[in-house]
Design a protein around this motif. Structure first.
Motif, PDB file in Angstrom:
ATOM      1  N   LYS A   6      83.784   4.819  73.738  1.00 50.51           N
ATOM      2  CA  LYS A   6      83.402   4.418  72.388  1.00 50.51           C
ATOM      3  C   LYS A   6      81.940   3.991  72.363  1.00 50.51           C
ATOM      4  O   LYS A   6      81.173   4.348  71.467  1.00 50.51           O
ATOM      5  N   SER A   7      81.553   3.211  73.418  1.00 53.93           N
ATOM      6  CA  SER A   7      80.182   2.722  73.491  1.00 53.93           C
ATOM      7  C   SER A   7      79.197   3.878  73.615  1.00 53.93           C
ATOM      8  O   SER A   7      78.196   3.935  72.922  1.00 53.93           O
ATOM      9  N   LEU A   8      79.515   4.831  74.499  1.00 52.85           N
ATOM     10  CA  LEU A   8      78.628   5.962  74.702  1.00 52.85           C
ATOM     11  C   LEU A   8      78.526   6.821  73.456  1.00 52.85           C
ATOM     12  O   LEU A   8      77.458   7.301  73.102  1.00 52.85           O
ATOM     13  N   LYS A   9      79.640   7.004  72.767  1.00 50.79           N
ATOM     14  CA  LYS A   9      79.627   7.798  71.542  1.00 50.79           C
ATOM     15  C   LYS A   9      78.762   7.123  70.482  1.00 50.79           C
ATOM     16  O   LYS A   9      77.997   7.757  69.779  1.00 50.79           O
ATOM     17  N   THR A  10      78.854   5.811  70.398  1.00 50.00           N
ATOM     18  CA  THR A  10      78.053   5.062  69.441  1.00 50.00           C
ATOM     19  C   THR A  10      76.573   5.252  69.708  1.00 50.00           C
ATOM     20  O   THR A  10      75.795   5.490  68.795  1.00 50.00           O
ATOM     21  N   TRP A  11      76.162   5.166  70.971  1.00 44.77           N
ATOM     22  CA  TRP A  11      74.760   5.332  71.292  1.00 44.77           C
ATOM     23  C   TRP A  11      74.307   6.778  71.183  1.00 44.77           C
ATOM     24  O   TRP A  11      73.134   7.044  70.891  1.00 44.77           O
ATOM     25  N   ASP A  12      75.200   7.718  71.390  1.00 47.64           N
ATOM     26  CA  ASP A  12      74.879   9.119  71.100  1.00 47.64           C
ATOM     27  C   ASP A  12      74.491   9.266  69.630  1.00 47.64           C
ATOM     28  O   ASP A  12      73.505   9.926  69.292  1.00 47.64           O
ATOM     29  N   ASP A  13      75.269   8.638  68.773  1.00 48.22           N
ATOM     30  CA  ASP A  13      74.993   8.701  67.333  1.00 48.22           C
ATOM     31  C   ASP A  13      73.654   8.058  67.006  1.00 48.22           C
ATOM     32  O   ASP A  13      72.871   8.574  66.192  1.00 48.22           O
ATOM     33  N   VAL A  14      73.383   6.914  67.632  1.00 48.40           N
ATOM     34  CA  VAL A  14      72.125   6.204  67.394  1.00 48.40           C
ATOM     35  C   VAL A  14      70.941   7.087  67.742  1.00 48.40           C
ATOM     36  O   VAL A  14      69.969   7.197  66.987  1.00 48.40           O
ATOM     37  N   VAL A  15      71.009   7.728  68.881  1.00 46.79           N
ATOM     38  CA  VAL A  15      69.916   8.595  69.329  1.00 46.79           C
ATOM     39  C   VAL A  15      69.791   9.823  68.436  1.00 46.79           C
ATOM     40  O   VAL A  15      68.694  10.168  67.977  1.00 46.79           O
ATOM     41  N   GLU A  35      65.462  18.451  72.888  1.00 45.95           N
ATOM     42  CA  GLU A  35      66.504  18.739  73.868  1.00 45.95           C
ATOM     43  C   GLU A  35      66.310  17.934  75.151  1.00 45.95           C
ATOM     44  O   GLU A  35      67.259  17.326  75.679  1.00 45.95           O
ATOM     45  N   LYS A  36      65.086  17.879  75.639  1.00 48.38           N
ATOM     46  CA  LYS A  36      64.819  17.163  76.888  1.00 48.38           C
ATOM     47  C   LYS A  36      64.740  15.653  76.673  1.00 48.38           C
ATOM     48  O   LYS A  36      65.322  14.872  77.436  1.00 48.38           O
ATOM     49  N   GLU A  37      64.001  15.244  75.642  1.00 55.17           N
ATOM     50  CA  GLU A  37      63.768  13.804  75.462  1.00 55.17           C
ATOM     51  C   GLU A  37      65.014  13.044  75.023  1.00 55.17           C
ATOM     52  O   GLU A  37      65.186  11.879  75.390  1.00 55.17           O
ATOM     53  N   SER A  38      65.889  13.676  74.266  1.00 53.68           N
ATOM     54  CA  SER A  38      67.146  13.005  73.900  1.00 53.68           C
ATOM     55  C   SER A  38      67.999  12.791  75.145  1.00 53.68           C
ATOM     56  O   SER A  38      68.678  11.771  75.293  1.00 53.68           O
ATOM     57  N   HIS A  39      67.938  13.751  76.050  1.00 51.49           N
ATOM     58  CA  HIS A  39      68.657  13.622  77.319  1.00 51.49           C
ATOM     59  C   HIS A  39      68.092  12.467  78.150  1.00 51.49           C
ATOM     60  O   HIS A  39      68.846  11.639  78.683  1.00 51.49           O
TER      61      HIS A  39
END
Length: 317
Positions: A6-15, A35-39
């Motif tokens: 849940k935490s990782l999904k939340t921060w995926d959304d934030v980014v 593609e690179k910088e979001s990673h």
């Protein structure tokens, strides 16, 4: 595991919420890709738990700054980092985009104003010869021996025509360090911070190009994160000396007038405690406060019976 997902999904959304703005800016300079910088951003967040505690908007702003400055977050390059820091003013943890010395040099050369730039500290036991603003200095040292304490720093930039040399003495470096938001970075990497400070000041004298705004933006980010260093200390010392002279002459109106003429930025550094690079004792500060009130009283304009205020009073730091 569910909580972690849940935490990782939340921060995926934030980014990913900033992807449209990132790509819009990145398309202009074509130096970094989403593609690179979001990673790299997600990689940094996952590796540093303290970033989870940062205000969301500060993380998003830092990622957008990556696109604006054009420096990758790739940890292998060591150009820029996402760093958590507690903000006493907002009473929250905030994410900062910290640009390294290497990153600042990269941006400086990519603007096209200079071909290359180098900075180095001078130690007590070094042999250093300054040969003028447009001549390469001679710096001899023993890198494997005891070089002694740092006594200054210099920067050499090569343009298409000449060398441009700038220097900062240890006394000026101490004042710049005193203006930093936190001393932690200076304590850990004093020589690197000294070189970065010299490059920032020297860049003001470099030729301007269409890409100069990129370097200026990078320096603005550095100042926001590490603290704004006041470069023209000679002018600052001149103001302080003039004010002290008026104080000795017991000229309150003169002191008040000089204080009003200074900029807000100058006032900020003039008013710091002496131990933090300031100029005035507590007794002198008391006199300055009284002088501001006196100047204010003498220069208040009465319009239709209404008093129009002039200078704001200073507050103790």
């Amino acid at each position: 595991m569910a909580e972690e997902s849940k935490s990782l999904k939340t921060w995926d959304d934030v980014v990913y919420d900033v992807m449209p703005e990132f790509e819009r800016i990145a398309r202009q300079n074509q130096l970094v890709t989403w593609e690179k910088e979001s990673h790299f951003a997600m990689q940094a967040i996952k590796k540093n738990p303290s970033l989870y505690e940062c205000a969301v908007d500060t993380i998003q702003s830092s990622i957008i700054n990556v696109a604006a400055i054009g420096l990758t977050l790739n940890p292998a390059d060591q150009y820029a980092y996402l760093v958590p820091e507690y903000n006493k003013a907002t009473k929250q943890k905030e994410c900062q985009l910290r640009i390294s010395f290497k990153g600042l040099v990269k941006v400086a050369t990519e603007t096209g104003a200079i071909l290359w730039v180098k900075a180095d500290v001078v130690k007590q036991n070094d042999d250093f010869e300054y040969r003028g603003m447009t001549e390469m200095p001679i710096h001899r040292m023993n890198p494997f021996g005891d070089r002694g304490d740092t006594i200054g720093v210099y920067c050499v930039a090569k343009t298409h025509d000449v060398y441009l040399v700038d220097m900062i003495s240890i006394d000026e470096l101490k004042k710049i360090r005193a203006c930093a938001k936190t001393d932690a970075i200076w304590s850990q990497w004093p020589d690197e911070m000294a070189k970065k400070a010299c490059i920032k000041r020297a860049s003001k004298q470099w030729p301007k190009t269409e890409m100069s705004s990129r370097l200026h933006h990078a320096i603005d980010v550095v100042n926001q994160v590490e603290g704004t260093d006041f470069d023209d200390f000679a002018e600052l010392e001149e103001y302080a000396s003039s004010i002290k002279t008026r104080i000795e002459e017991d000229d309150q109106l003169g002191v008040g007038e000089l204080w009003v003429e200074t900029t807000d930025k100058q006032k900020e550094y003039l008013w710091k405690a002496i131990t933090k690079g300031g100029f005035f004792t507590q007794a002198e500060k008391t006199y300055i406060r009284e002088s501001i009130i006196e100047w204010h009283s003498a220069n208040t304009e009465v319009i239709d019976g209404e008093a129009e205020e002039e200078p704001a009073q200073v507050e103790e730091n």
